[in-house]
Design an enzyme around this catalytic site. Sequence first.
Site, PDB file in Angstrom:
ATOM      1  N   ASP A  88     -59.378 -31.250 -10.966  1.00 39.65           N
ATOM      2  CA  ASP A  88     -58.717 -30.395  -9.975  1.00 39.65           C
ATOM      3  C   ASP A  88     -57.380 -30.987  -9.532  1.00 39.65           C
ATOM      4  O   ASP A  88     -57.042 -30.980  -8.348  1.00 39.65           O
ATOM      5  CB  ASP A  88     -59.614 -30.165  -8.756  1.00 39.65           C
ATOM      6  CG  ASP A  88     -59.116 -28.998  -7.897  1.00 39.65           C
ATOM      7  OD1 ASP A  88     -58.378 -28.153  -8.429  1.00 39.65           O
ATOM      8  OD2 ASP A  88     -59.465 -28.954  -6.696  1.00 39.65           O
TER       9      ASP A  88
ATOM     10  N   HIS B  92     -56.480 -25.939  -8.263  1.00 40.18           N
ATOM     11  CA  HIS B  92     -56.856 -24.627  -7.720  1.00 40.18           C
ATOM     12  C   HIS B  92     -55.792 -24.054  -6.787  1.00 40.18           C
ATOM     13  O   HIS B  92     -55.801 -22.853  -6.516  1.00 40.18           O
ATOM     14  CB  HIS B  92     -58.226 -24.701  -7.021  1.00 40.18           C
ATOM     15  CG  HIS B  92     -58.232 -25.338  -5.673  1.00 40.18           C
ATOM     16  ND1 HIS B  92     -58.646 -26.638  -5.455  1.00 40.18           N
ATOM     17  CD2 HIS B  92     -57.884 -24.856  -4.450  1.00 40.18           C
ATOM     18  CE1 HIS B  92     -58.568 -26.907  -4.171  1.00 40.18           C
ATOM     19  NE2 HIS B  92     -58.104 -25.858  -3.546  1.00 40.18           N
TER      20      HIS B  92
ATOM     21  N   SER C 286     -55.756 -28.543   0.974  1.00 40.21           N
ATOM     22  CA  SER C 286     -55.965 -28.857  -0.441  1.00 40.21           C
ATOM     23  C   SER C 286     -54.676 -29.310  -1.108  1.00 40.21           C
ATOM     24  O   SER C 286     -53.639 -28.656  -0.985  1.00 40.21           O
ATOM     25  CB  SER C 286     -56.503 -27.628  -1.183  1.00 40.21           C
ATOM     26  OG  SER C 286     -57.813 -27.333  -0.781  1.00 40.21           O
TER      27      SER C 286
END
Length: 247
Positions: free
Chosen positions: A99, A69, A182
């Site tokens: 992911d 992402h 992230s």
Amino acid sequence: KEDHQITEGTSSINVIKTIEQSFSRIYEETKQSVVNIQTATRTSTQIETKGSGSGFVWDKVGHIVTNNHVIKDADIIRVTFLDGTSTTGTVVGSDPDSDLAVLKIDLMNNETLKPLRIANSNEVFVGQLTIALGNPFGFQGTMTTGIVSAVGRLLSADSTQNRGYSIPDVIQTDAAINPGNSGGVLLDSDAQLIGVPTAIISRSQSSSGIGFAIPSNVVTKVIPQLITNGRYEHPWLGVTIRSLTTG
């Protein structure tokens, strides 16, 4: 009695200093392995900043691991190391179901590339010390600490194939995880990767002490396939439900 209290106080100070030195050692050992990732998109008239996140060095060849992402739909990807070294990254493989994604960078000096050591996430336990490194809100080279709050969580992934995959054995931690973390790293006290921070639960989109990391055993299974094939084939069982009538 007074001597006993002084001894206890000195002992406590020594313990604190030992912990501080351990944190400092881990940071110095791994800070150059974690990168800042900036993404942008091209329009017909201009280049627009898309977002930012983190990543880490996978090998000496120039592969960088991050979240899918973080780089999804990006036209331009910029990878910057803590020492200021900066270069463009090219996506070589991605897997929305876990992911995870892999970038490839080219550096004239490969000494900049310092791969992390990988731990066995099956050995992670509740209460274990955790250290998160990344770039929350764009503040590069940030380290936070906490513990493993829970193990074995299931986390829904962004599946473009609409098969409803969930990432298994996700690690929950109370180490401060914020937007920008992230794709970074969650380490143990031996400076080994145990997970990749990927999500938080927060109404304010800031750390609330509930962060989630993709376990290292999923990472070590998926990333080599992304490097080799550009994708990872997940096994799945298709089940269709329909109404039955009698007669």
